[in-house]
Design a protein around this motif. Structure first.
Motif, PDB file in Angstrom:
ATOM      1  N   GLN A  77       7.554  14.895  -8.221  1.00 24.20           N
ATOM      2  CA  GLN A  77       8.881  14.799  -7.480  1.00 24.20           C
ATOM      3  C   GLN A  77       8.661  14.460  -5.948  1.00 24.20           C
ATOM      4  O   GLN A  77       9.552  13.564  -5.578  1.00 24.20           O
ATOM      5  N   SER A  78       7.839  14.940  -5.417  1.00 20.88           N
ATOM      6  CA  SER A  78       7.797  14.892  -3.814  1.00 20.88           C
ATOM      7  C   SER A  78       7.242  13.388  -3.613  1.00 20.88           C
ATOM      8  O   SER A  78       7.628  12.914  -2.787  1.00 20.88           O
ATOM      9  N   GLU A  79       6.327  12.847  -4.605  1.00 20.87           N
ATOM     10  CA  GLU A  79       6.084  11.369  -4.510  1.00 20.87           C
ATOM     11  C   GLU A  79       7.149  10.443  -4.657  1.00 20.87           C
ATOM     12  O   GLU A  79       7.427   9.525  -4.122  1.00 20.87           O
ATOM     13  N   SER A  80       7.980  10.892  -5.701  1.00 27.49           N
ATOM     14  CA  SER A  80       9.204  10.157  -5.774  1.00 27.49           C
ATOM     15  C   SER A  80       9.986  10.214  -4.527  1.00 27.49           C
ATOM     16  O   SER A  80      10.510   9.042  -4.048  1.00 27.49           O
ATOM     17  N   PHE A  81      10.358  11.327  -3.922  1.00 29.63           N
ATOM     18  CA  PHE A  81      10.967  11.230  -2.509  1.00 29.63           C
ATOM     19  C   PHE A  81      10.377  10.484  -1.578  1.00 29.63           C
ATOM     20  O   PHE A  81      11.074   9.732  -0.767  1.00 29.63           O
ATOM     21  N   ARG A  82       8.992  10.519  -1.596  1.00 29.91           N
ATOM     22  CA  ARG A  82       8.428   9.869  -0.484  1.00 29.91           C
ATOM     23  C   ARG A  82       8.669   8.382  -0.720  1.00 29.91           C
ATOM     24  O   ARG A  82       9.016   7.490   0.173  1.00 29.91           O
ATOM     25  N   LEU A  83       8.618   7.831  -2.002  1.00 33.99           N
ATOM     26  CA  LEU A  83       9.120   6.353  -2.077  1.00 33.99           C
ATOM     27  C   LEU A  83      10.530   6.104  -1.626  1.00 33.99           C
ATOM     28  O   LEU A  83      10.610   4.969  -1.326  1.00 33.99           O
ATOM     29  N   THR A  84      11.307   6.782  -2.043  1.00 30.99           N
ATOM     30  CA  THR A  84      12.784   6.595  -1.610  1.00 30.99           C
ATOM     31  C   THR A  84      12.796   6.636  -0.110  1.00 30.99           C
ATOM     32  O   THR A  84      13.456   5.790   0.365  1.00 30.99           O
ATOM     33  N   ARG A  85      12.077   7.376   0.724  1.00 30.33           N
ATOM     34  CA  ARG A  85      12.373   7.399   2.054  1.00 30.33           C
ATOM     35  C   ARG A  85      11.322   6.046   2.379  1.00 30.33           C
ATOM     36  O   ARG A  85      12.301   5.396   3.465  1.00 30.33           O
ATOM     37  N   LEU A  86      10.494   5.727   1.964  1.00 27.86           N
ATOM     38  CA  LEU A  86       9.806   4.755   2.222  1.00 27.86           C
ATOM     39  C   LEU A  86      10.962   3.326   2.195  1.00 27.86           C
ATOM     40  O   LEU A  86      11.194   2.786   3.110  1.00 27.86           O
ATOM     41  N   LEU A  87      11.469   3.301   0.799  1.00 29.68           N
ATOM     42  CA  LEU A  87      12.295   2.092   0.703  1.00 29.68           C
ATOM     43  C   LEU A  87      13.763   2.373   1.561  1.00 29.68           C
ATOM     44  O   LEU A  87      14.047   1.207   2.244  1.00 29.68           O
ATOM     45  N   ASP A  88      14.002   3.477   1.971  1.00 25.90           N
ATOM     46  CA  ASP A  88      15.281   3.734   2.923  1.00 25.90           C
ATOM     47  C   ASP A  88      14.789   3.071   4.439  1.00 25.90           C
ATOM     48  O   ASP A  88      15.427   2.469   5.005  1.00 25.90           O
ATOM     49  N   HIS A  99       0.718  -1.189   0.052  1.00 22.35           N
ATOM     50  CA  HIS A  99       0.047  -0.185   0.019  1.00 22.35           C
ATOM     51  C   HIS A  99       0.819   1.287  -0.036  1.00 22.35           C
ATOM     52  O   HIS A  99       0.778   2.181  -0.788  1.00 22.35           O
ATOM     53  N   GLU A 100       1.881   1.162   0.886  1.00 22.60           N
ATOM     54  CA  GLU A 100       2.786   2.436   1.080  1.00 22.60           C
ATOM     55  C   GLU A 100       3.572   2.639  -0.274  1.00 22.60           C
ATOM     56  O   GLU A 100       3.749   3.957  -0.633  1.00 22.60           O
ATOM     57  N   VAL A 101       3.969   1.638  -1.147  1.00 18.58           N
ATOM     58  CA  VAL A 101       4.677   1.917  -2.378  1.00 18.58           C
ATOM     59  C   VAL A 101       3.486   2.426  -3.393  1.00 18.58           C
ATOM     60  O   VAL A 101       3.852   3.203  -4.179  1.00 18.58           O
ATOM     61  N   ARG A 102       2.272   1.743  -3.253  1.00 20.02           N
ATOM     62  CA  ARG A 102       1.467   1.534  -4.430  1.00 20.02           C
ATOM     63  C   ARG A 102       0.953   3.466  -4.324  1.00 20.02           C
ATOM     64  O   ARG A 102       0.604   3.794  -5.729  1.00 20.02           O
ATOM     65  N   THR A 103       0.805   3.856  -3.126  1.00 17.55           N
ATOM     66  CA  THR A 103       0.127   5.276  -3.049  1.00 17.55           C
ATOM     67  C   THR A 103       0.909   6.181  -3.834  1.00 17.55           C
ATOM     68  O   THR A 103       0.425   6.821  -4.852  1.00 17.55           O
ATOM     69  N   PRO A 104       2.284   6.522  -3.704  1.00 22.27           N
ATOM     70  CA  PRO A 104       3.241   7.379  -4.368  1.00 22.27           C
ATOM     71  C   PRO A 104       3.066   7.084  -5.784  1.00 22.27           C
ATOM     72  O   PRO A 104       3.098   7.987  -6.662  1.00 22.27           O
ATOM     73  N   MET A 105       3.331   5.598  -5.950  1.00 22.94           N
ATOM     74  CA  MET A 105       3.425   5.166  -7.414  1.00 22.94           C
ATOM     75  C   MET A 105       2.032   5.706  -8.395  1.00 22.94           C
ATOM     76  O   MET A 105       2.262   6.111  -9.450  1.00 22.94           O
TER      77      MET A 105
END
Lengths: 123, 897, 86
Positions: free
Chosen positions: B714-725, B679-685
């Protein structure tokens, strides 16, 4: 002529924005609700041709909203398109047995959403 | 006095009654032995033949002479019966399961069905019992004489009466007739002597009520009040010296005798038909003895007080009521004594006659080929005649013994001497039932040695020089060798003769039994028997039957069975076999079955000899036997082990179940986590994809709109990156794995930074953040990490707060040596059963509120742990959730934090 | 199951302890304690003591016998009654 009116229930502001944008461009009249309580209030106030419903909502969950919709005589026939970010078979099944007309997994293609809404609203 | 005719008439009437009871018992038994005949009460009453006339008259005599000592004779049996679970239960079960006919049969069967052992025990028992029977005859005649003494009871009590051998002779004849009539109707001992046992039970009741009647009369009528009964008690009663070695020895002897006396073995083991009987006897027999002993002391004391000096205390029971003119009580007492004497003689003679016929006459007859050549019913008739003759011989031996020694005092001590003789069986009996290694040679040596020492130190000296040992030898030892003096062997002088004899005979008996057993090897048959007897409580397996492999012709086997068992039983026995197959060779099972049936009639040893005559070949599988013994040993060890381990296993099972539960929970958590991550990944995606599609499709968008959409992407991409981190962090967060800069810093700064970061989020959600700060605090660790923790806590507090006026309170203070920061919201709080779960990896609040809960708390807790602090939920019941971060403060050199 | 097993254990312990303690109580040196001249209600102490121990042994034996009846599986050795075999 009247435009076909669609209610979008979605807690993620960005997704809400994109959905509103594409549907408006597809010539739909759009109302939005960030959570289930607001959605049910709007549903009672206006008549919609379709409902786009996210499953993961703060407070009342999407499934609960769908259940209230289906238990309401007036809304029995309302086409409901369920959006889910989890995309698991179990979620799809739960949505369908509760009464979803269509099920779309996030991330979606804009075209798919528009096609599905058109199809269900007979537009 | 009572008229002779009256006494004789009463006796005859009483005996007729006993005949009737015995007859009724046998009649009832022939229609099926059940009901009262095999009731535990009758069984217990039959065991009370332990109380002979030696008890009935002698206990009072003993009490008058030596105080409390008489009671030892009953305490030993009380302990043995109360402890039935330990030994009697096993003995009785072995006897019942293997159709044992006598104590000689049981011991000889255990040691490889040894005929020698059976004969030895029979002879020992005969020698030990004959004087005992004589004693009963003496009691019978002297009580008859006293009660009919023309000059009155007072005189009778005080004069030495010349024994009346004519009376004794007729009594003996009467006993023979009764014993033969009801004791030897059938040769199968295991069909039980129901008639006799019924009569014995009646006699047991008569002797108990007689003694109780005399006792009650003494206590309540003769003594003025019951309180004065013990007024004239002899001082010796409470003398501590009477509770020494002799006391212990007597208790032991009595305990051994109640098992080993042939008549006791007969009623306790041979006549036993169920476990229930023994279970009841375990308390009912001690109770019977209790009642028997209750009035012994009062009667003895009254006798000493009211009867003239020099009266025979052995007859107090009779003379007390006689002198007081209580003829009815006296007659009852006489009948009690009569009962105890006759029942003992009857059962003893039956038991001994079985032993003599099975272990002395039969082996000789078999050896001479008499059984093989005899036809049809002749052998059965022969055995019956042997038994009947034996009974007459035994009773007459008793009479002759009484006749020869009648005037001497030799009979007085014969009870204990007899006990000591039969106690010699005890080591072989107990060893045989518990010790696998015990051998036939060990048993024979031990028994013989014990018996010889008993004869030399106790039995022969009891004749006071009248038989074999001269008075000279008894006094000074043979040939003047003082160290062989019968009463002081090897110079052991400090014991009284009984204890001395018991000590030497038992020690040497036991020592030789063990020693010789260790030096010799048991025969294969003895090994098999040992396994069967020792493991009698274990279910026997088929393999035990197949240890002995024999071949015999069915026709010959059948002929043999017919001779001993009679036609009816033989037909029944062979019926099954014949319908099965027409083979002429008998199976091992059939041979074993026939031998077992024969053993129930003529004893195991004779049965084996008989079967051996028709068996053409015999092998005992030594390997089989070893395996069998090993198996039994293993089963024993295994069951002990099992017992011990069952608790461990239970504990382990509980742990496993717990671990399983945890695993299942973790599995569920993992699923939830993956679903959450999805869910967390799909939302920004979703946003990224949707807006990219919009940008691609709608080229007509104005610049501002385009930029806005790109910004979202861009911000959703950052969100994704943070999530993966975050996900990666979670998996590599184990201590020591990550680089971690240590610096002393002000934690308030970390909080400020975190609040700053969360400000936009709070504004969007309309949450008000309030702040209270601590001063002059430093902690050591990574500042960025601590900031991360507070961002997590504050953003959670903002996100999960559906309150109308949402508020987050961040406060910090110094508490002792630690720094404490609290993040509190006014939301719904956290359910009690979730308080710890929220800190577990992969766990996400069960009532899925909003996104983003799943990753933060476990990481935060790990980080705080690395600070040496703790992160927990406040216990407070106040509104909302309150998280507490406690960190140790950093101390400067001056000790200032 | 747990209670039944511990019951069986307790019963077996009692069955074993009964003869041992009865023997100890009735043997010197313990019995000598009561070999004193005093009386209890006119009955010498030693007589009271012996018969009291005796009565107690009977009572415990009744309890053991009753328990043995209720829990025949108390002894692992006795799980099968060998008499059933025939």
């Amino acid at each position: 002529m009247f435009k076909t009116r669609v209610l979008i229930v979605e807690d993620e502001p960005n997704i809400m924005e994109s959905l509103s944008f594409i549907l408006q461009r597809a010539d739909f009249d759009i109302d939005t609700a960030p959570d289930g309580v607001e959605a049910l209030r709007q549903l009672r106030r206006h008549t919609y041709s379709a409902l786009i419903l996210d499953l993961m909502l703060p407070g009342i969950s999407g499934l609960d909203v769908l259940r209230s919709v289906r238990s309401d005589k007036a809304l029995e026939a309302l086409p409901v398109i369920v959006l889910s970010a989890k995309g698991q078979a179990a979620d799809r099944k739960a949505a369908e047995t509760t009464g979803a007309t269509a099920f779309i997994t996030k991330p979606f293609s804009n075209a798919e959403v528009i096609d599905r809404v058109r199809e269900l609203t007979g537009g | 006095m009572l008229p002779v005719n009256l006494v004789v008439l009463v006796c005859l009437a009483y005996v007729s009654l006993l005949f009737l009871v015995a007859f009724a018992g046998d009649r009832k038994a022939s229609r099926g032995p059940s009901g009262w005949l095999s009731s535990p009460l009758v069984y217990t009453l039959s065991i009370s033949i332990y109380c002979t006339s030696w008890t009935f008259f002698g206990a009072v005599g003993s009490a008058a002479r030596s105080g409390a000592e008489f009671v030892t004779i009953y305490l030993g049996p009380v302990v043995v019966f109360a402890g039935w679970w330990l030994f009697l239960r096993k003995l009785v079960t072995v006897g019942r399961v293997y159709n044992t006919t006598s104590i000689a049969d049981l011991i000889s069967a255990r040691f490889g069905k040894s005929p020698a052992l059976g004969a030895l025990i029979t002879i020992m028992a005969l020698i030990g019992t004959t004087p005992y029977i004589a004693l009963q005859l003496k009691a019978l005649t002297s009580s008859f004489q006293v009660i009919t003494f023309p000059a009155g009871a007072v005189v009778a009590a005080s004069v030495e009466l010349e024994p009346d051998f004519v009376t004794a002779f007729w009594v003996a004849i009467g006993l023979c007739v009764f014993s033969i009539l009801f004791g030897v109707r059938n040769i199968n001992v295991n069909e039980h002597h129901h008639g006799v046992i019924a009569a014995i039970a009646v006699e047991a009741l008569v002797k108990l009520s007689a003694l109780l009647a005399v006792g009650l009369w003494v206590v309540f009528a003769l003594a003025d009040t019951s309180a004065t009964v013990f007024e004239n008690a002899p001082v010796s009663l409470a003398n501590p010296d009477s509770f020494g070695t002799r006391w212990v020895a007597l208790c032991f002897l009595a305990g051994a005798a109640v098992i080993c006396l042939p008549r006791q073995f007969q009623v306790t083991v041979v006549e036993n038909t169920s476990d229930r009987q023994l279970r009841t006897a375990s308390w009912l027999f001690p109770l019977y003895l209790f009642l028997i002993c209750l009035f012994i002391l009062p009667i003895a004391i009254a006798g000493l007080r009211f009867l003239p000096e020099g009266s025979d205390p052995d007859l107090f029971v009779l003379t007390l009521p006689l002198t007081a003119g209580q003829d009815a009580i006296a007659l009852l007492a006489f009948l009690g004594g009569f009962s105890s004497a006759t029942s003992m003689v009857i059962v003893s003679s039956i038991a001994l006659s079985t032993m003599i016929s099975n272990h002395i006459v039969m082996p000789i007859a078999v050896g001479l080929g008499m059984v093989a050549s005899a036809g049809g019913q002749t052998t059965r008739g022969f055995i019956l005649r042997v038994r009947r003759t034996s009974i007459c011989v035994i009773i007459m031996l008793g009479f002759v013994y009484f006749w020869l020694s009648g005037t001497s005092g030799a009979l007085a001590a014969i009870g204990l001497i007899s006990f000591c003789g039969v106690a010699q069986f005890l080591p072989s009996l107990v060893g045989g039932l518990y010790w696998r290694r015990a051998t036939q040679a060990g048993a024979i040596t031990g028994l013989s040695a014990g018996f010889i020492i008993w004869c030399y130190t106790l039995f022969l000296p009891s004749f006071e020089g009248a038989f074999l040992l001269s008075a000279e030898v008894i006094e000074n030892g043979p040939f003047g060798w003082f160290w062989l003096k019968p009463h002081a062997l090897f110079g052991l002088t400090e014991f009284d003769p009984l204890v001395h004899a018991l000590f030497w005979s038992m020690s040497i008996n036991i020592a030789l039994f063990i020693g010789v057993s260790l030096l010799t090897e048991p025969t294969p048959l003895a090994q098999l028997q040992a396994t069967l007897f020792i493991d009698v409580f274990r279910r026997q397996t088929e393999s035990e039957l197949s240890v002995i492999r024999r071949t015999a012709r069915i026709s010959e086997l059948r002929q043999l069975a017919g001779r001993i068992l009679g036609p009816e039983e033989t037909i029944l026995l062979f019926q099954a076999e014949e319908t099965h197959e027409r083979s002429s060779i008998a199976s091992d099972e059939l041979i074993s079955l026939v031998e077992a049936r024969l053993a129930a009639n003529v004893g195991a040893a004779s049965a084996r000899s008989l079967v051996s005559q028709v068996v053409t070949s015999e092998t005992i599988g030594v390997e089989e036997l070893k395996r069998l013994a090993g198996e039994a040993e293993q089963i024993r060890a295994y069951s002990a082990e099992l017992e011990r381990k069952s608790q461990q296993i239970e504990a382990t099972a509980a742990e496993l179940a717990k671990a399983n539960r945890q695993l299942r929970e973790i599995d569920i958590q993992k699923d939830e986590f993956l679903s959450q991550v999805s869910h967390e990944v799909r939302t920004p995606m979703t946003s990224i994809r949707s807006f990219s599609e919009i940008l691609l499709e709608h080229r007509d968008l104005d610049e501002a709109r385009k930029l806005h959409f790109l910004g979202i992407i861009q911000s959703e991409s950052f969100r994704l990156t943070r999530l993966l981190d975050g996900i990666l962090d979670l998996n590599t967060q184990d201590p020591g794995e990550q680089t971690w800069e240590n610096e002393a810093f002000d934690p308030e700064a970390a909080i400020d930074h975190a609040i700053e970061t969360c400000e936009p989020l709070a504004r969007a959600a309309g949450v008000k953040i309030r702040r209270r700060r601590a001063r002059n605090v430093r902690v050591i660790g990574s500042r960025d990490r601590l900031t991360q923790v507070f961002i997590n806590l504050i953003s959670n507090a903002i996100k999960h707060n559906p309150n109308k006026g949402p508020e987050v309170m961040v406060s910090s203070l110094r508490r002792g040596a630690s720094y404490e920061a609290r993040v509190k919201d006014n939301g719904p709080g956290i359910a009690a059963d979730n308080r710890e779960n929220i800190f577990i990896k992969f766990y996400r609040g069960r009532d899925a509120l909003a996104s983003g809960v799943g990753l933060g708390l476990p990481i935060s807790r790990q980080i705080v742990k690395r600070f040496g602090g703790e992160l927990c939920l406040s216990e407070g019941k106040a509104v909302g959730a309150e998280f507490i971060v406690r960190l140790p403060m950093y101390r400067t050199k001056a000790g200032e934090a | 199951m747990g209670t039944r097993r511990s019951d069986g254990q307790g019963f077996r312990d009692l069955a074993v302890m009964l003869p041992i303690s009865a023997a100890l109580l009735l043997m010197p040196p313990l019995i000598r304690i009561f070999a004193t001249p005093g009386t209890l209600g006119g009955i010498p102490w030693i007589v009271v003591y012996i018969f009291a121990v005796w009565a107690a042994a009977i009572l415990v034996a009744i309890a053991v016998a009753r328990h043995a009846h209720q829990a025949p599986g108390g002894d692992p050795e006795a799980r099968s009654d060998p008499t059933e075999r025939r």
